[in-house]
Design a protein around this motif. Structure first.
Motif, PDB file in Angstrom:
ATOM      1  N   ASN A 341       0.837  -1.191   0.000  1.00 62.52           N
ATOM      2  CA  ASN A 341       0.000   0.000   0.000  1.00 62.52           C
ATOM      3  C   ASN A 341       0.880   1.252   0.000  1.00 62.52           C
ATOM      4  O   ASN A 341       0.936   1.999   0.985  1.00 62.52           O
ATOM      5  CB  ASN A 341      -0.903  -0.058   1.249  1.00 62.52           C
ATOM      6  N   PRO A 342       1.573   1.496  -1.115  1.00 57.83           N
ATOM      7  CA  PRO A 342       2.562   2.583  -1.151  1.00 57.83           C
ATOM      8  C   PRO A 342       1.996   3.986  -0.965  1.00 57.83           C
ATOM      9  O   PRO A 342       2.736   4.880  -0.558  1.00 57.83           O
ATOM     10  CB  PRO A 342       3.204   2.428  -2.537  1.00 57.83           C
ATOM     11  N   THR A 370      -7.438  -0.772  -0.587  1.00 59.38           N
ATOM     12  CA  THR A 370      -6.555   0.127   0.164  1.00 59.38           C
ATOM     13  C   THR A 370      -6.529   1.522  -0.455  1.00 59.38           C
ATOM     14  O   THR A 370      -7.128   1.755  -1.512  1.00 59.38           O
ATOM     15  CB  THR A 370      -5.117  -0.414   0.137  1.00 59.38           C
ATOM     16  N   GLU A 371      -5.776   2.421   0.163  1.00 58.67           N
ATOM     17  CA  GLU A 371      -5.573   3.751  -0.404  1.00 58.67           C
ATOM     18  C   GLU A 371      -4.961   3.645  -1.800  1.00 58.67           C
ATOM     19  O   GLU A 371      -5.242   4.464  -2.677  1.00 58.67           O
ATOM     20  CB  GLU A 371      -4.643   4.580   0.499  1.00 58.67           C
ATOM     21  N   SER A 671       0.632   0.132   7.026  1.00 58.25           N
ATOM     22  CA  SER A 671      -0.145   1.184   6.363  1.00 58.25           C
ATOM     23  C   SER A 671      -1.582   1.208   6.871  1.00 58.25           C
ATOM     24  O   SER A 671      -2.390   2.010   6.419  1.00 58.25           O
ATOM     25  CB  SER A 671      -0.113   0.980   4.847  1.00 58.25           C
ATOM     26  N   GLY A 672      -1.899   0.321   7.803  1.00 54.13           N
ATOM     27  CA  GLY A 672      -3.190   0.393   8.485  1.00 54.13           C
ATOM     28  C   GLY A 672      -4.304  -0.433   7.867  1.00 54.13           C
ATOM     29  O   GLY A 672      -5.353  -0.597   8.482  1.00 54.13           O
ATOM     30  N   ALA A 673      -4.100  -0.975   6.671  1.00 50.19           N
ATOM     31  CA  ALA A 673      -5.178  -1.748   6.036  1.00 50.19           C
ATOM     32  C   ALA A 673      -5.611  -2.891   6.953  1.00 50.19           C
ATOM     33  O   ALA A 673      -6.802  -3.137   7.141  1.00 50.19           O
ATOM     34  CB  ALA A 673      -4.716  -2.292   4.681  1.00 50.19           C
ATOM     35  N   MET A 674      -4.639  -3.553   7.575  1.00 43.31           N
ATOM     36  CA  MET A 674      -4.944  -4.712   8.410  1.00 43.31           C
ATOM     37  C   MET A 674      -5.595  -4.336   9.742  1.00 43.31           C
ATOM     38  O   MET A 674      -6.190  -5.184  10.385  1.00 43.31           O
ATOM     39  CB  MET A 674      -3.657  -5.505   8.718  1.00 43.31           C
ATOM     40  N   THR A 675      -5.437  -3.095  10.175  1.00 46.65           N
ATOM     41  CA  THR A 675      -5.937  -2.741  11.511  1.00 46.65           C
ATOM     42  C   THR A 675      -7.003  -1.647  11.476  1.00 46.65           C
ATOM     43  O   THR A 675      -7.909  -1.655  12.299  1.00 46.65           O
ATOM     44  CB  THR A 675      -4.779  -2.282  12.422  1.00 46.65           C
ATOM     45  N   PHE A 746      -1.657   5.963   9.127  1.00 54.71           N
ATOM     46  CA  PHE A 746      -2.960   6.506   8.717  1.00 54.71           C
ATOM     47  C   PHE A 746      -3.069   6.867   7.242  1.00 54.71           C
ATOM     48  O   PHE A 746      -2.077   7.177   6.577  1.00 54.71           O
ATOM     49  CB  PHE A 746      -3.321   7.706   9.600  1.00 54.71           C
ATOM     50  N   GLY A 747      -4.330   6.820   6.778  1.00 53.18           N
ATOM     51  CA  GLY A 747      -4.663   7.185   5.401  1.00 53.18           C
ATOM     52  C   GLY A 747      -6.140   7.490   5.332  1.00 53.18           C
ATOM     53  O   GLY A 747      -6.792   7.637   6.372  1.00 53.18           O
ATOM     54  N   TYR A 748      -6.697   7.530   4.121  1.00 44.75           N
ATOM     55  CA  TYR A 748      -8.087   7.989   3.990  1.00 44.75           C
ATOM     56  C   TYR A 748      -9.101   6.862   3.850  1.00 44.75           C
ATOM     57  O   TYR A 748     -10.286   7.110   3.715  1.00 44.75           O
ATOM     58  CB  TYR A 748      -8.233   8.968   2.818  1.00 44.75           C
ATOM     59  N   LYS A 749      -8.664   5.585   3.865  1.00 40.95           N
ATOM     60  CA  LYS A 749      -9.616   4.471   3.804  1.00 40.95           C
ATOM     61  C   LYS A 749      -9.749   3.838   5.184  1.00 40.95           C
ATOM     62  O   LYS A 749      -8.971   4.101   6.084  1.00 40.95           O
ATOM     63  CB  LYS A 749      -9.116   3.401   2.818  1.00 40.95           C
TER      64      LYS A 749
END
Ligand SMILES: Nc1nc2c(c(=O)[nH]1)N[C@H]1C(S)=C(S)[C@@H](COP(=O)(O)OP(=O)(O)OC[C@H]3O[C@@H](n4cnc5c(=O)[nH]c(N)nc54)[C@H](O)[C@@H]3O)O[C@H]1N2
Ligand SMILES: Nc1nc2c(c(=O)[nH]1)N[C@H]1C(S)=C(S)[C@@H](COP(=O)(O)OP(=O)(O)OC[C@H]3O[C@@H](n4cnc5c(=O)[nH]c(N)nc54)[C@H](O)[C@@H]3O)O[C@H]1N2
Ligand SMILES: [Mo]
Length: 785
Positions: A341-342, A370-371, A671-675, A746-749
């Protein structure tokens, strides 16, 4: 890791530097606490007071990016106070080797520097040789050109006052750490260094690791139980991934990838130029040919160089940064993003986000959208109407929904069985790759052009239909003998005549005729907590690398307290609690019987070693730094690659006076996707925040929980302020300096969203690995009214 998790219990002093295992590798603490119960000292060196620091006996803060100064200072302390294990150093390292008279080091630069190319010609770093071509040594270690004396001279500049002025560490804290760790130079003590991303994510990342290794060699700590230099690996299978050629510069088993150059023009050229004339790597052609046989099977013959010409040969840097720079320039037009998730995790992520819009196609293979997979959407700040990239999303199943092995930090290859069936249409990565390979092969079947040849030659026989037989993959990774059809029992059986195959020589031995050893779960301690019948550790089930070095040249343990393997004169072999990392029948009195570092050309460890940025680690400031380098007039690593400033501006200390670093929290993963897609974890840490000291908060008029804007030369993000005692202002070269820290999850998704720390970081990296400098950059902070 040279050692393994359970082995940490045998340590007398554990130096955690550039890692925070209490939060990021929590299971390690079971063994760290066990060592502590037995009286071990625990040290934490980190710019921030972490949960690892909380239970440490000694805590020393340091400014991000100054590990070489700090450890250089300890090396100087050890050498000045004679706190080294001299016999170990004399016999097991290249301390006694004489270096060419033409070698020099002057004001931050080693001899051979080419400023135009930003690289070194390393000819003057060679060892002196006699008429017979043997390296000239001085066993007394007193010759001024000996590695030992050059090392001593190099680090004599790293006196405690200069070091502390650079690192910002209080001098008493620095000296307390130096004293405690150097006590492990005693032969009956072993100290270990645990490191991770605080060490590697710097423009001096490789040399940061090297300087840890140099210190460990001087103290005689490598090869011993409770010793070693232990990389705490990241993603569950990152060790396995790098073993299997994930790094762009290597094929599986750390064979260098061939390049488009005369030295790699043919297989014979490759073998000639890549194979040293001494050390265990003299067997490289056997590993290479066996690998080619695994790739191309019957299509690899002696006549066609075993298919060597089918391998892609490039001569560029194909690292993460380089790939995204090429996408930005339009040279790379398509990307398969398999589980990454770059847009959140990549350096200068804002630039990476924009680069994705220049692709023709993107395939995202992930558990979640992901983002990166959704970079084109409105919520990502994009205008979908303007984006030409065609995006495909392939649902991947998670680790519990598939079977296969992963390799942990201790190099243990452990098989995992499927727990539940995959949800919906999701598939295992192996299955996705298998289907893709079969489809591509079908599309190219009737073509004979250059692009089609390697695809047609590829030997892909892992069962029929969409479901690959994972057991066939495993058997091929180990390798077998074509004549007998039998599984090989170890890499000593590999041949360079095409009669054997092995998909990864370092794992050869995990799947002998007896079966897949990574499935073993014998929970009986076979001695020293090595559990030799639990799973399989490469190479050859050896649990502590270089364990020959735990015995003296005569083959007996340096100390009874630290014995692991020793020479048994009656049995005429090495015996003990581990598989010897050394020919088991090689007597100490025989040729090569006293040199434990068998993978090195001279079979001794390299205190002095040819790396891109010098034979000894030297302190340079991070790319973005608030101070001038105190050690020389060379400000930052003179060989790190500088990428174009387009979209990648360098911050100036006047505009961005605050140092920033990034790190992880226990509650989030990467990158937070998993959490951030899990309600429970999202609730625990729901917001992006920055940690700032009470002093900086007061200067800036920021209160706890205020919204703040953090800005670097690349971008800005919003976050909540967390005012903390964990960061304190430091005095750097006489000036009060602030450092802040922030998570990068953190990110926007996802269920919870927040500012992406990597919108602040830069495309600048270590010259050897191209690891981005995520851990030290400049910024400014202000309250949002
Ligand atoms: N809960 C959780 N666990 C994880 C992960 C996760 O995302 N969440 N990620 C996994 C992955 S892929 C990895 S690679 C590992 C990473 O494991 P770690 O390296 O432990 O992770 P970080 O928290 O990024 O950094 C560690 C420490 O380095 C410090 N540091 C910053 N700059 C410097 C410096 O210049 N010198 C020194 N000595 N220290 C510095 C930071 O303050 C931080 O406390 O964790 C793995 N484990
Ligand atoms: N600022 C800053 N940036 C960093 C770091 C830092 O310390 N600071 N650390 C760096 C480090 S050490 C790392 S490792 C990188 C990580 O960077 P990435 O690898 O890009 O980040 P992850 O979140 O681990 O991405 C993994 C993705 O894989 C998906 N996934 C999970 N399991 C599977 C599976 O079985 N199959 C497939 N196909 N997908 C799966 C997850 O949902 C997730 O979206 O980030 C780096 N970025
Ligand atoms: Mo990582």
């Amino acid at each position: 890791m040279t050692n393994h998790w359970i082995d940490l219990q045998h340590s007398d002093c554990i130096l955690i530097m550039g890692g925070n295992p209490a939060e990021n590798h929590p299971i390690s603490f079971k063994w760290i606490l066990k060592a502590k119960e037995k009286g071990a000292k625990l040290i934490s060196v980190d710019p921030r007071y972490t949960r690892s620091s909380k239970i440490a006996d000694y805590y020393a803060p340091l400014r991000s990016g100054t590990d070489i100064a700090f450890i250089g200072g300890i090396i100087n302390y050890a050498l000045q106070n004679d706190l080294i294990q001299k016999e170990y150093v004399r016999h097991y390292t290249n301390a006694s080797f004489l270096v060419s008279d033409k070698y020099s080091f002057n004001d931050g630069l080693f001899s051979g520097y080419d400023a135009a190319k930003r690289s070194y010609n390393t000819d003057t770093w060679a060892f002196q040789k006699n008429e017979k071509g043997e390296i000239i040594k001085d066993e007394t270690l007193s010759h001024p050109q000996s590695v030992y004396q050059l090392l001593k001279k190099h680090y004599s500049r790293y006196d405690a006052d200069t070091v502390c002025a650079v690192t910002g560490t209080p001098k008493e804290a620095f000296l307390a750490v130096a004293k405690a760790f150097c006590e492990t130079s005693s032969p009956d003590k072993a100290g270990t260094i645990l490191y991770a991303m605080g060490t590697t994510q710097h423009t001096t990342g490789t040399q940061n690791v090297r300087i840890y290794a140099i210190l460990q060699l001087l103290l005689g700590n490598i090869g011993l139980p409770g010793g070693g230099i232990n990389a705490l690996r990241g993603e569950s299978n990152v060790q396995g991934s790098t073993d299997f050629g994930l790094l762009y510069g290597s094929l599986t088993g750390y064979l260098n990838a061939p390049t488009a150059s005369a030295k790699h023009a043919t297989l014979a050229d490759y073998n000639k130029n890549e194979t040293p004339t001494s050390g265990y790597w003299i067997n490289k052609p056997k590993f290479m040919v066996s690998l080619l046989k695994a790739f191309y099977g019957p299509n690899a013959t002696a006549e066609n160089e075993f298919g060597y010409q089918y391998l892609p040969k490039g001569n560029k840097n194909y690292s993460h940064i380089a790939i995204f720079e090429s996408m930005d320039k339009g040279t790379i037009k398509g990307m398969l993003a398999f589980g990454q998730n770059p847009v959140v995790g990549g350096p200068n992520a804002g630039k990476e986000h924009k680069a994705l819009a220049k692709l023709d196609w993107l395939v995202a293979v992930d558990l979640w959208e992901t983002e990166t997979a959704s970079f084109w959407q409105k919520e990502a700040g994009s205008n979908p109407a303007e984006i030409k990239t065609e995006v495909f999303f392939l649902p991947a199943c998670g680790s519990y929904e598939k079977e296969g092995s992963i390799s942990n930090s201790g190099r243990w290859m452990q098989y995992r069985w499927q727990a539940i069936k995959p949800r919906g249409e999701s598939k295992a990565d192996l299955e996705i790759i298998h289907m893709l390979a079969l489809k591509i092969k079908a599309l190219y079947k009737n073509r004979t052009d250059a692009a089609a040849r390697p695809i047609n030659a590829l030997h892909w026989e892992y069962g029929h239909g969409d479901h690959p037989d994972i057991d066939l993959v495993a058997r091929e990774i180990n390798g077998y003998d074509y004549k007998t059809g039998k599984q090989l029992s170890g890499f000593a059986e590999l041949k360079d005549d095409g009669s054997t195959c092995s998909g990864n020589w370092i794992y050869c031995g995990f799947y002998p005729e007896a079966g897949n050893l990574s499935k073993r779960r014998d929970n009986k301690d076979t001695g020293m907590g090595n559990y030799l019948n639990w799973s399989y550790a490469w190479p050859m089930n050896r649990r502590v690398l270089y364990n020959r070095a735990a015995a003296n040249p005569a083959g007996q343990p340096w100390s009874k307290k630290k014995e692991i393997i020793w020479w048994d004169e009656a049995k005429q072999k090495w015996v003990g609690h581990d598989v010897p990392d050394f020919a088991a029948t090689k007597a100490p009195t025989s040729a090569g019987g006293t040199t434990p570092f068998i993978m090195m050309p001279n079979e001794v460890a390299g205190l002095f070693a040819v790396r891109k940025d010098g034979p000894f680690p030297e302190h340079y400031e991070p790319y973005e730094s608030p101070v001038a380098n105190a050690f020389s007039s060379v400000q930052f690593n003179p060989v790190s690659v500088i990428w174009s400033e387009e979209g990648n501006k360098k911050g100036d200390k006047d505009k961005f006076p605050i140092i920033a670093t990034t790190y992880r929290v226990s509650e989030h993963w990467q990158s937070g996707a998993m959490t951030r897609n899990q309600e429970w974890l999202s609730e625990l840490v729901p917001h992006m925040f920055i940690e700032i000291s009470e002093e900086l908060a007061a200067e800036k008029g920021i209160k706890n929980k205020d919204r703040v804007l953090v800005t670097s030369a690349r971008g800005s993000i919003e976050a909540y302020a967390m005012i903390t005692k964990r960061f304190k202002p430091m005095v750097i070269r006489g000036k009060k300096t602030h450092q802040i820290g922030m998570p990068w999850h953190f990110g926007y998704k996802g269920i919870v969203t927040g500012g992406t720390a990597n919108n602040l970081t830069a495309n600048i990296a270590d010259p050897e690995t191209t690891m981005p400098e995520y851990k030290a950059f400049l910024c400014d902070v202000r309250r949002i009214d």
